[in-house]
Every structure is written in structure tokens, then in C-alpha cells.
Design an enzyme around this catalytic site. Structure first.
Site, PDB file in Angstrom:
ATOM      1  CG  ASP A  14      -3.912 -17.276  33.698  1.00 26.41           C
ATOM      2  OD1 ASP A  14      -3.341 -16.161  33.658  1.00 26.41           O
ATOM      3  OD2 ASP A  14      -3.359 -18.332  34.053  1.00 26.41           O
ATOM      4  CG  HIS A  51      -5.435 -10.944  31.922  1.00 21.69           C
ATOM      5  ND1 HIS A  51      -5.510 -12.283  32.262  1.00 21.69           N
ATOM      6  CD2 HIS A  51      -5.257 -10.933  30.578  1.00 21.69           C
ATOM      7  CE1 HIS A  51      -5.390 -13.032  31.182  1.00 21.69           C
ATOM      8  NE2 HIS A  51      -5.232 -12.232  30.141  1.00 21.69           N
TER       9      HIS A  51
END
Length: 408
Positions: free
Chosen positions: A383, A379
Site C-alpha cells: 500500500d 501496489h
């Protein structure tokens, strides 16, 4: 003249290995290039062949020892005679007598009570705690009970007592439960190290979706015989998944990228890792330039990797690098899982078991072959929107394989 058996160069980043096992014993005759010993690194297992024919006259290191590149493992003598394996009846009797004598000598001495002699300190604890020495495994010389053995047993019921590893073994023996302690292999240690590193360094999240496998299964059923006859290889699922991931990776390049310090490194090539399970652990051989391979090329490479992995013949080059990984837990019956990243990669796709399930199709309930798929991603660089979109794109390609042929 004796010839040394040397640890070979195993790759640019590999400087040492562990002796997995010797395939020959001292005194054995060996032929040139005959495998002598297996070496295990944190990436591969390889065999060291005999540099010349002769007798394995000396083994300098034993199984489990760590050796560096260039170290001497043993020697071969081209002029020595092999060790004799046939002994006379007299020698056999003598050898048997010696063995029996050693066994007797190794037995703990008994006192008049029929149990191993107890020291005064041990006897005092036995009497105070009302313990039965016959039911306690001794860790002292010749199996004698020690003060620590008795204290460990007497403290088992203590709420704050945390038994040591040795104590736990003793307790298990007293309860009739056998256990075995085996050192971790270098490969298993490396796997554990890399998985822990991935969890510590990356912000790993997983997104899920499900794929209707109807179209792919129909294509396989229709063309598998023709495909195998022409290509001499079976048409599997993995080539469809590789092709589908390639489409998605080109649309979402951050999933094919990696973080290097404060930089993001985007890869303009596609080296896809295909996870393969072996008895020693999971390995991930790399399909180089996968976007330039046909379905047949992919199936042949994957089949070859599977064979090499089971035989322990994957090379260091075949296991190094990779920009994205695909792992198929479905072959073991897994219905759903959360795959862990293969550092420094930013994405890994998990395949699972195909199950016939009722699905709502155009207002009607139909039984369809469905597979859950999972994308674990870093992450820090990918995204959530991009990860979900990536997985949706893979799903679209798998459910409508014609897209792969038309590059849509």
C-alpha cells in the site's frame, strides 16, 4: 583422434545459448583449458575451454547460432598440423588475382549509359516518374534496381505510405545517412522481456524522498583510510544503503515479499540484488543473507560483483533469486528516475546523484549534499502508506547512521 567441443551444462533453467564469438579460428593450435568460444545465455556469458591440446580442426557452428546443452561446437585434433599462415610470393600473387577477379565479377554490369542495366519495367517507371537511377540504391542482384526500389522512392511523399525496414535503409543511403543493423543479444532480449513483463503484470507506483548525505559523507571522510588499510577495500555508499534497506524491510515485510498466484509469499531471509551496468546490459547479482554481513563484507562482495560483471564472469547462481533490489543510477549522473521492478520482487530502491543544494535547516539556509531516492513498488501487495513509510525509514537511517550500529 578428434575430440568434440561440447556445450556444457550452464544451470538448471538454462537449456540453450547463442554463440557470441569464436576466440580461435580453424587450424589454430590450442592448449588444454584455453578459451575457445564465448556462449551467451539470457543470464550470463561464459567461455568454453579446450578439452585437450591440439589443432582446432573444425568449427561446426558460427557466431549468432543458437545451440543446446550437449551440442557439438567443433572438434580438436591432437595429431593434425596447424594451418600454414605464410604463403609464397607466387601464391600471394595468385590469391590476389583471384580476389580481384571475384571483385570484378561482383560489380554490376554497365550499359552504354554508364549505369546498371535497367529492365524494361524499371526503365518505364524511371521515365514516367522522372527519377535519377544514379541516386537510388538497388536491392536486386548485383545492385540492380528493382521495381519495388523505384515504387518505394516515388511513394515517399505519400501521406499514407509507411516504408518497410528495407525501404528506410534505402532512403537513408540516398540521403547520405549510414545506419547499422545489429541483432539483439540474448541478454538484451531477456532484459526487454522481463521489463515488459513487470510493466504488464505488476501495478507499479513510485514514491520519492530526499536524503541529506552529510553524516554518511562525514563518516567516510573520517574513517575511509583506516577502513581501507584494515579491510583492503574502500568504504562506499552502497553498504550504508543496503544496511538501511534491511532495517526497513524487517519493519515492512510486504516489500520483501512476492505474489505467487493467489498467495503472498513472505520471505524471512534477505537476499539483496545490486544492479550493475555492463556493456552487454544491466545485471543484478545477489548478496545472499545480506542481514548477516558486516559493512566490510558488503563492500567486498559488491566490489567483487562489479569486477565479475565487467569481465562477464558472474555465475548463474550469483544472478538467480533475490528478494529486493537496489539500483544506483547516480554513478551515471542521474538526478532522478523511476526504477522498474525486477520480477517477481515487489520493491526496488533507486539511488541518484548527490548534489550540493540550499536547504532550510533550523530556520537557516545551508548548503547540503542531497540525494533523491525513489522506491518503485507493486501496489497489488504494498500500500502507499507502507511504501512511503518504508522510504522514510531508509531516509532516517541514512541521515543518522548511528541508528544502524545501535539497531534503532
Amino acid at each position: 583422434m578428434a575430440t568434440s567441443i561440447i556445450v556444457p551444462v550452464m544451470g538448471e533453467s538454462v537449456t540453450e545459448a547463442t554463440i557470441a564469438k569464436w576466440l580461435k579460428s580453424e587450424g589454430d593450435m590450442v592448449a588444454v583449458d584455453e578459451p575457445l568460444v564465448e556462449l551467451e545465455t539470457d543470464k550470463i556469458t561464459l567461455e568454453v575451454p579446450a578439452p585437450e591440446a591440439g589443432v582446432l580442426s573444425e568449427i561446426k557452428v558460427k557466431a549468432g547460432d543458437v545451440v543446446e546443452v550437449g551440442a557439438v561446437l567443433g572438434t580438436i585434433d591432437a595429431k593434425a598440423m596447424p594451418k600454414k599462415t605464410n604463403t609464397s610470393q607466387k601464391d600471394q600473387k595468385q590469391s590476389s588475382a583471384e580476389v580481384n577477379a571475384k571483385v570484378q565479377a561482383a560489380q554490376p554490369q554497365k550499359n552504354n549509359g554508364g549505369q546498371a542495366a535497367l529492365s524494361p519495367a524499371v526503365r518505364k517507371i524511371v521515365e514516367e516518374k522522372q527519377l535519377d537511377p544514379k541516386n537510388i540504391a538497388g536491392t536486386g542482384k548485383d545492385g540492380r534496381l528493382t521495381k519495388g526500389d523505384l515504387l518505394n522512392v516515388s511513394n515517399i511523399s505519400s501521406q499514407n505510405f509507411v516504408p518497410s525496414s528495407q525501404s528506410r535503409q534505402n532512403i537513408s543511403k540516398q540521403m547520405g545517412r549510414e545506419q547499422e543493423r545489429v541483432p539483439m543479444t540474448r541478454l538484451r532480449k531477456k532484459i526487454a522481456e522481463r521489463l515488459k513483463m513487470a510493466q504488464n503484470n505488476a501495478a507499479i507506483l513510485t514514491t520519492f524522498n530526499e536524503v541529506d548525505m552529510t553524516q554518511i559523507m562525514a563518516i567516510r571522510a573520517r574513517y575511509k583510510d583506516v577502513f581501507e588499510k584494515k579491510r583492503q577495500i574502500k568504504l562506499g555508499f552502497m553498504s550504508f544503503f543496503v544496511k538501511s534497506c534491511l532495517v526497513a524491510l524487517k519493519e515492512f515485510p510486504m516489500v520483501n515479499a512476492e505474489i505467487d498466484g493467489d498467495d503472498i509469499v513472505y520471505k524471512n531471509f534477505y537476499d539483496i540484488g545490486v544492479a550493475v551496468g555492463t556493456e552487454q546490459g544491466l545485471v543484478v547479482p545477489i548478496i545472499r543473507d545480506a542481514d548477516q554481513k558486516s559493512f566490510a563484507d558488503l563492500e567486498m562482495i559488491i566490489a567483487e560483483f562489479g569486477t565479475k560483471a565487467r569481465e562477464g564472469k558472474l555465475t548463474l547462481e550469483e544472478l538467480t533469486g533475490g528478494t529486493f533490489t537496489i539500483s544506483n543510477g547516480g554513478v551515471y549522473g542521474s538526478l532522478m528516475s523511476t526504477p522498474i521492478l525486477n520480477p517477481p520482487q515487489s520493491g526496488i530502491l533507486g539511488m541518484h546523484k548527490t548534489m550540493m543544494r540550499p536547504m532550510a535547516i533550523d530556520g537557516k539556509v545551508e548548503i547540503r549534499p542531497m540525494m533523491y531516492v525513489a522506491l518503485s513498488y507493486d501496489h497489488r501487495i504494498v500500500d502507499g502508506r507502507e511504501a512511503v513509510s518504508f522510504l522514510v525509514r531508509v531516509k532516517e537511517c541514512l541521515e543518522d547512521p548511528q541508528r544502524l550500529l545501535l539497531d534503532l
